[in-house]
Design an enzyme around this catalytic site. Structure first.
Site, PDB file in Angstrom:
ATOM      1  N   GLU A 247      29.522 -24.373  -6.234  1.00 44.84           N
ATOM      2  CA  GLU A 247      29.423 -24.991  -4.770  1.00 44.84           C
ATOM      3  C   GLU A 247      28.007 -24.493  -4.228  1.00 44.84           C
ATOM      4  O   GLU A 247      27.118 -25.109  -3.594  1.00 44.84           O
ATOM      5  CB  GLU A 247      30.460 -24.789  -3.787  1.00 44.84           C
ATOM      6  N   ASP A 251      24.556 -26.676  -3.640  1.00 46.23           N
ATOM      7  CA  ASP A 251      23.850 -26.922  -2.371  1.00 46.23           C
ATOM      8  C   ASP A 251      22.311 -26.571  -2.451  1.00 46.23           C
ATOM      9  O   ASP A 251      21.673 -27.281  -1.878  1.00 46.23           O
ATOM     10  CB  ASP A 251      24.602 -26.279  -1.470  1.00 46.23           C
ATOM     11  N   SER A 444      30.151 -32.941  -1.853  1.00 41.64           N
ATOM     12  CA  SER A 444      29.577 -31.744  -1.564  1.00 41.64           C
ATOM     13  C   SER A 444      27.946 -31.943  -1.921  1.00 41.64           C
ATOM     14  O   SER A 444      27.135 -31.254  -1.172  1.00 41.64           O
ATOM     15  CB  SER A 444      30.000 -30.706  -2.772  1.00 41.64           C
ATOM     16  N   GLY A 501      27.883 -54.376   5.488  1.00 36.36           N
ATOM     17  CA  GLY A 501      27.801 -53.582   6.656  1.00 36.36           C
ATOM     18  C   GLY A 501      28.440 -52.636   6.683  1.00 36.36           C
ATOM     19  O   GLY A 501      28.647 -51.767   5.706  1.00 36.36           O
ATOM     20  N   ASP A 503      31.308 -49.646   6.596  1.00 35.84           N
ATOM     21  CA  ASP A 503      32.653 -49.543   5.733  1.00 35.84           C
ATOM     22  C   ASP A 503      33.129 -48.331   5.802  1.00 35.84           C
ATOM     23  O   ASP A 503      32.208 -47.104   5.839  1.00 35.84           O
ATOM     24  CB  ASP A 503      32.785 -50.409   4.493  1.00 35.84           C
TER      25      ASP A 503
END
Length: 556
Positions: A247, A251, A444, A501, A503
């Site tokens: 992770e 990032d 992520s 559009g 959602d």
């Protein structure tokens, strides 16, 4: 000794972890450090949170931080009870105090507190932690000044929204620069002059991995990345590519490859509600003020106490007032968000109206030309983008009129997500973790992508953007997305289906960064070219009326 019951702390009720295994009582001699969240001296005006104007950290502290009288009261009372004050931050409205459990009970009483083992929501491994149930009571002197007490219960609060590609399956994968081409990030920008903060609740990185990754992409010099510790957290690489290191490096590498000129600060904190809240408020109130914050961790709204959720949400409103855009992963467990009750749920902090909630897609594109063959909602192999309707936060003014449906309770709340980008690990991101090349996906990856795009937009515009949604939603309506987006109209995440559009799968869609920059230029130039008195953070009345008309803000 006074036997009068202490007042209840509103919002402190905490549910027990299902299946937690008791392993013993918490001894009175157990050392514990808690965070006290203090009330604001005044509420931040909604126009300041949702509008283009920003204020300085000093102005925020003076107007909307903790009242010095409240801080003095808490410090004095804590010391009278033999407790140590380890931090007092009036701007972030945070006071940390430490003592033994027996000493702390003189000022804060849990209904129950014990040691248990329960599964870590991130790894699934059993974790030993303090575990409380029911409400908290606090000393009467604090009942008006203190609005939150975090840290007695230190259960794991969040999971990372990362999904690894199964090596046995064929996959298409992209480098972050490939995605900059696909999503048409503005040319001539790299985030120079901006600070990008990343919050992590475990794991770590090594400079060797970063150097090798960025050199492989011919990004020189490598982006500036520094680690900062919060509440005892630290950059602690595990050396295991399947750990939380994945992770952290996902990032940093996505953000760094897409905004190589931005300075990154990675805040490491314990995976608790206390650590998560303290990491956010530390990052938001840092100097210099970041342009963007990326958060790839979260959990079901219902897993938070009201006091913890409110403290985090108020930290997000601080960010908006300071001009910080906080990009948050919407989750990787479809519309159920990992709950087992068979109903739809949203993930927090993505469900906060003050967070830019980032959903996920599956992408088939030519990275050389940027030509997209198809892009649909990510929903495969038992995972998929989070999204839905909050049961906690009401529908924001800027999201009215785009077709947010009623949620599981029948009430139309804040719709999640706002935006999207590729997240399917089968069409994932090429990264380098603990000496190994991997393909990783999950929402992520979308949060740092949007944080990097934000830094590049801020660089081009010459001013921070803060809460982006009031600038993104104008022009959106059922069947029509807003300018600066490519609509995703195929697929679903369980309870919700994609449609033209907005959602509850991919929000307004994926970015066309160049078109989005042009849209933002047309929408913000009037304000930022207007002459403003020195130190005045409020817009001129003519601009206020113009902005409300353009963005359909109601009069307040």
């Amino acid at each position: 000794m006074d036997s009068t019951p202490k007042p209840l702390l509103p919002g402190s009720d905490r549910a027990l972890v299902v299946g937690a295994r008791p392993v013993g009582a918490v001894d009175d001699a157990e050392p514990i450090e808690i965070t006290l969240v203090l009330r604001r001296r005044a509420e931040i005006p909604i126009d300041l949170v949702e509008g283009l104007e920003t204020i300085t950290p000093e102005e925020l502290a003076d107007r909307y931080g903790a009242d010095p009288a409240d801080v003095d009261l808490v410090l004095r009372t804590a010391e009278q009870h033999g407790l140590r004050v380890t931090e007092a931050n009036p701007a972030a409205r945070r006071v940390r105090i430490a003592g033994t459990y027996g000493e702390l009970r003189a000022v804060v009483e849990p209904q129950s507190l014990e040691w248990v083992e329960s599964p870590d929501p991130h790894t699934g491994a059993p974790v030993r932690h303090r575990h409380r149930g029911g409400s908290l009571r606090i000393i009467a002197d604090w009942q008006h000044a203190v609005v939150g007490v975090l840290g007695l219960d230190d259960r794991p609060q969040a999971r990372s929204h990362l999904r690894r590609h199964a090596k046995s399956a064929a996959a298409t994968s992209y480098t972050p620069p490939d995605l900059a081409t696909v999503y048409r990030f503005p040319q001539g920008t790299d985030g120079t002059g901006q600070t990008l903060a990343i919050l992590e609740l475990g794991g770590g990185f090594t400079q060797r991995d970063l150097d090798q990754y960025f050199a492989g992409l011919s990004i020189t010099p490598a982006p500036s990345v520094v680690a900062a510790g919060v509440d005892g957290g630290a950059n602690t690489p595990q050396g295991d590519p399947n750990s939380a290191d994945g992770e952290v490096l996902l990032d940093i590498e996505v953000a760094g490859a897409l905004a190589s000129g931005a300075h990154q600060i990675v805040y490491f904190a314990p995976n608790t509600d206390q650590g998560f809240v303290d990491a956010l408020t530390t990052a938001v109130h840092a100097t210099p003020t970041p342009a963007a914050v990326s958060i790839s961790w979260g959990s079901n709204e219902d897993s938070w106490t009201a006091q913890g959720r409110n403290a985090f949400n108020q930290g997000l409103s601080d960010a908006a007032a300071l001009g910080v855009t906080v990009c948050v992963a919407a989750g990787d467990n479809g519309s159920g968000d990992g709950a087992t009750d068979g109903t739809a749920h949203t993930d927090f902090p993505a469900s906060s109206p003050y967070a830019l909630a980032c959903g996920g897609t599956r992408l088939d594109a030519d990275p050389t030309t940027g030509t997209v063959a198809s892009e649909t909602v990510w929903n495969s192999n038992g995972a998929g983008t989070g999204g839905g309707v909050s049961d906690v936060f009401p529908l924001p003014a800027w999201q009215k009129g785009v077709g947010v449906p009623p949620g599981s309770t029948g009430v139309t709340g804040r719709g999640v997500p706002d935006v999207a980008a590729v997240a399917d690990p089968a069409t994932g991101y090429q990264v380098f973790v603990d000496g190994q090349r991997q393909v990783i996906g999950g929402t992520s990856a979308v949060a740092p992508l949007w944080a990097a795009l934000t830094c590049r937009l801020v660089q081009a515009l010459g001013h921070r953007l803060g809460l982006l949604q009031p600038l993104l939603y104008p022009g959106a309506a059922p069947g029509t997305t807003g300018p600066g987006f490519r609509d995703i109209t195929k697929g679903g995440n369980g309870a919700y289906k994609a449609a033209p559009g907005w959602d509850a799968c991919t929000g307004l869609g994926v970015p066309d960064g160049t078109a989005l920059l042009n849209h933002l230029k047309s929408g913000t130039t009037t304000f930022f070219l207007a002459e403003r008195p020195p130190g005045n953070c409020r817009p001129a009345p003519a601009f206020t009326a113009q902005r409300r008309a353009r963005f359909d803000f109601p009069e307040r």
